[in-house]
Design a protein around this motif. Sequence first.
Motif, PDB file in Angstrom:
ATOM      1  N   VAL A  32     104.896 -47.101 -48.875  1.00 22.32           N
ATOM      2  CA  VAL A  32     104.235 -47.844 -48.031  1.00 22.32           C
ATOM      3  C   VAL A  32     104.976 -48.962 -47.661  1.00 22.32           C
ATOM      4  N   LEU A  33     104.349 -49.586 -46.360  1.00 21.81           N
ATOM      5  CA  LEU A  33     104.998 -50.576 -45.762  1.00 21.81           C
ATOM      6  C   LEU A  33     103.674 -51.607 -45.535  1.00 21.81           C
ATOM      7  N   PHE A  34     104.058 -52.915 -45.398  1.00 24.53           N
ATOM      8  CA  PHE A  34     102.899 -53.953 -45.161  1.00 24.53           C
ATOM      9  C   PHE A  34     102.768 -54.236 -43.787  1.00 24.53           C
ATOM     10  N   ASP A  35     101.700 -53.789 -43.285  1.00 23.65           N
ATOM     11  CA  ASP A  35     101.255 -54.086 -41.766  1.00 23.65           C
ATOM     12  C   ASP A  35     100.062 -54.873 -41.446  1.00 23.65           C
ATOM     13  N   LEU A  36      99.441 -55.198 -42.732  1.00 23.26           N
ATOM     14  CA  LEU A  36      98.023 -55.746 -42.561  1.00 23.26           C
ATOM     15  C   LEU A  36      98.134 -57.104 -41.626  1.00 23.26           C
ATOM     16  N   MET A  37      99.200 -57.765 -41.493  1.00 27.39           N
ATOM     17  CA  MET A  37      99.171 -59.110 -40.613  1.00 27.39           C
ATOM     18  C   MET A  37      99.079 -58.700 -39.142  1.00 27.39           C
ATOM     19  N   ILE A  38      99.123 -57.620 -38.690  1.00 26.51           N
ATOM     20  CA  ILE A  38      98.957 -57.115 -37.347  1.00 26.51           C
ATOM     21  C   ILE A  38      97.966 -56.308 -37.135  1.00 26.51           C
ATOM     22  N   GLY A  39      97.200 -56.425 -36.025  1.00 24.40           N
ATOM     23  CA  GLY A  39      95.935 -55.548 -35.802  1.00 24.40           C
ATOM     24  C   GLY A  39      94.765 -55.806 -36.608  1.00 24.40           C
ATOM     25  N   ASP A  40      94.156 -54.864 -37.281  1.00 29.70           N
ATOM     26  CA  ASP A  40      92.993 -54.933 -37.943  1.00 29.70           C
ATOM     27  C   ASP A  40      93.275 -54.908 -39.453  1.00 29.70           C
ATOM     28  N   PRO A  41      93.383 -55.832 -40.392  1.00 30.41           N
ATOM     29  CA  PRO A  41      93.684 -55.476 -41.834  1.00 30.41           C
ATOM     30  C   PRO A  41      92.851 -54.819 -42.610  1.00 30.41           C
ATOM     31  N   ALA A  42      91.512 -54.494 -42.007  1.00 31.64           N
ATOM     32  CA  ALA A  42      90.558 -53.950 -42.797  1.00 31.64           C
ATOM     33  C   ALA A  42      90.578 -52.465 -42.409  1.00 31.64           C
ATOM     34  N   VAL A  43      91.451 -51.964 -41.466  1.00 28.94           N
ATOM     35  CA  VAL A  43      91.685 -50.668 -41.575  1.00 28.94           C
ATOM     36  C   VAL A  43      93.021 -50.218 -42.032  1.00 28.94           C
ATOM     37  N   ARG A  44      93.069 -49.119 -42.996  1.00 29.22           N
ATOM     38  CA  ARG A  44      94.243 -48.749 -43.359  1.00 29.22           C
ATOM     39  C   ARG A  44      94.257 -47.038 -43.403  1.00 29.22           C
ATOM     40  N   PRO A  45      95.563 -46.647 -43.307  1.00 34.76           N
ATOM     41  CA  PRO A  45      95.558 -45.163 -43.477  1.00 34.76           C
ATOM     42  C   PRO A  45      94.777 -44.714 -44.749  1.00 34.76           C
ATOM     43  N   ASP A  46      93.868 -43.830 -44.508  1.00 31.05           N
ATOM     44  CA  ASP A  46      93.256 -43.082 -45.738  1.00 31.05           C
ATOM     45  C   ASP A  46      93.517 -41.699 -45.806  1.00 31.05           C
ATOM     46  N   ALA A  47      92.522 -40.912 -46.552  1.00 28.57           N
ATOM     47  CA  ALA A  47      92.836 -39.443 -46.630  1.00 28.57           C
ATOM     48  C   ALA A  47      92.918 -38.837 -45.532  1.00 28.57           C
ATOM     49  N   ALA A  48      91.742 -39.075 -44.650  1.00 29.20           N
ATOM     50  CA  ALA A  48      91.456 -38.358 -43.370  1.00 29.20           C
ATOM     51  C   ALA A  48      92.770 -38.786 -42.334  1.00 29.20           C
ATOM     52  N   MET A  49      93.190 -39.676 -42.602  1.00 28.84           N
ATOM     53  CA  MET A  49      94.508 -39.905 -41.429  1.00 28.84           C
ATOM     54  C   MET A  49      95.770 -39.171 -42.006  1.00 28.84           C
ATOM     55  N   GLY A  50      95.835 -39.125 -43.387  1.00 29.97           N
ATOM     56  CA  GLY A  50      97.011 -38.239 -43.852  1.00 29.97           C
ATOM     57  C   GLY A  50      96.889 -36.779 -43.577  1.00 29.97           C
ATOM     58  N   TYR A  51      95.424 -36.454 -43.620  1.00 29.29           N
ATOM     59  CA  TYR A  51      94.990 -34.851 -43.284  1.00 29.29           C
ATOM     60  C   TYR A  51      95.497 -34.613 -41.749  1.00 29.29           C
ATOM     61  N   GLU A  52      95.008 -35.613 -41.005  1.00 29.22           N
ATOM     62  CA  GLU A  52      95.349 -35.629 -39.629  1.00 29.22           C
ATOM     63  C   GLU A  52      96.902 -35.370 -39.221  1.00 29.22           C
ATOM     64  N   ALA A  53      97.702 -36.523 -40.014  1.00 26.19           N
ATOM     65  CA  ALA A  53      99.113 -36.298 -39.687  1.00 26.19           C
ATOM     66  C   ALA A  53      99.650 -34.979 -40.036  1.00 26.19           C
ATOM     67  N   CYS A  54      99.078 -34.244 -41.038  1.00 29.62           N
ATOM     68  CA  CYS A  54      99.409 -32.912 -41.304  1.00 29.62           C
ATOM     69  C   CYS A  54      99.122 -32.046 -40.479  1.00 29.62           C
ATOM     70  N   ARG A  55      98.070 -32.097 -39.513  1.00 30.19           N
ATOM     71  CA  ARG A  55      97.546 -31.107 -38.612  1.00 30.19           C
ATOM     72  C   ARG A  55      98.550 -31.248 -37.255  1.00 30.19           C
ATOM     73  N   GLN A  56      99.068 -32.443 -37.292  1.00 31.87           N
ATOM     74  CA  GLN A  56     100.024 -32.881 -36.137  1.00 31.87           C
ATOM     75  C   GLN A  56     101.529 -32.526 -36.563  1.00 31.87           C
ATOM     76  N   ALA A  57     101.500 -32.087 -37.793  1.00 27.73           N
ATOM     77  CA  ALA A  57     103.180 -31.793 -37.995  1.00 27.73           C
ATOM     78  C   ALA A  57     103.506 -30.599 -37.255  1.00 27.73           C
ATOM     79  N   THR A  58     104.807 -30.785 -36.637  1.00 25.87           N
ATOM     80  CA  THR A  58     105.400 -29.446 -36.164  1.00 25.87           C
ATOM     81  C   THR A  58     106.866 -29.692 -36.206  1.00 25.87           C
ATOM     82  N   THR A  59     107.717 -28.973 -35.762  1.00 30.75           N
ATOM     83  CA  THR A  59     109.072 -28.713 -35.877  1.00 30.75           C
ATOM     84  C   THR A  59     109.870 -29.145 -34.426  1.00 30.75           C
TER      85      THR A  59
END
Length: 319
Positions: A106-133
């Motif tokens: 992971v990288l630290f990006d909490l100082m930009i945007g909304d620090p209360a919103v972070r990647p979670d399991a739902a976002m990880g799953y969505e990234a997999c759904r978007q995965a292509t070649t």
Amino acid sequence: MNGTLTDIQGIKVGHAQNEAALTGCTVILCESGGVAGVDVRGAAPGTRETDLLHPVKMMDQVHGILLSGGSAFGLDAAGGVMRYLEERGVGFDVGVARVPIVPGAVLFDLMIGDPAVRPDAAMGYEACRQATTDPVPQGCVGAGTGATVGKLFGPKYATKSGIGSASMKIGGGVRVAALVAVNAFGDVVDPESQAILAGARTPVTGGYANSAKLLMGDLNRIIAGFHTNTTIGVVATDAALTKAEASKVAQMAHNGYARAIRPVHTQYDGDTIFALSHGTKKGDVNAIGFVASLVMEAAILNAVKHAVPAGGLPAGSRQ
């Protein structure tokens, strides 16, 4: 060749992000399994499953790699990657289940945007759904959504960065590629011209301050956002490598960091590179490691060239 990490056959890449909160994650999927190594150079890393990649450990294959924003909170996104792979019967067979092996950083990006919103399991799953070649989207997407560089004067005077990718074909038809989310304490520098492409901006003029030069001066005059960093990436090849060889390639790929980021591997960075072997071609580990450093260097430059202004920060490409 499309010039990105998906030039390595069998590898898929997917991004997911929250553009309003300026954070996201990126997954690299190799569902048939790949040999992986890792090399951690920064002093403040946030990682998972990296111990498994040591050559003496039992596990010899991984099924995905996660790169995420959100600092340590972002490691939660790996749960979504594991669920996605488990649903498709992908993982290490333990008799009663298949356990997907998904190292991450992971990288630290909490100082930009909304620090209360972070990647979670739902976002990880969505990234997999978007995965292509397909060619990998670059810039302010995925793990690069909230990435910034040049923190010597604190996050207010940083420059927007992102995620970048590059690839190259060498002798024997072997391909080597890189993907990197650039969130460095230091500046991104063109190794050929020595020009700063993105970095710390002076509070007075807004021009680039040259962090490497200032670091050798009087730091007592600098207001630093030292905790807001880390560059994380993956290099991959379609040559067959052992775990030890993959770790050596990851180690050599850090030379790309050193050429394009100044300063790099500081006490305030968690710089990490994974190396992934997904193929059967024959290749020399020394040549592959050297080229890995070149494509990593190119990917870092692409990360800032494709970035756009966000979070009140300018992008180097739009200066």
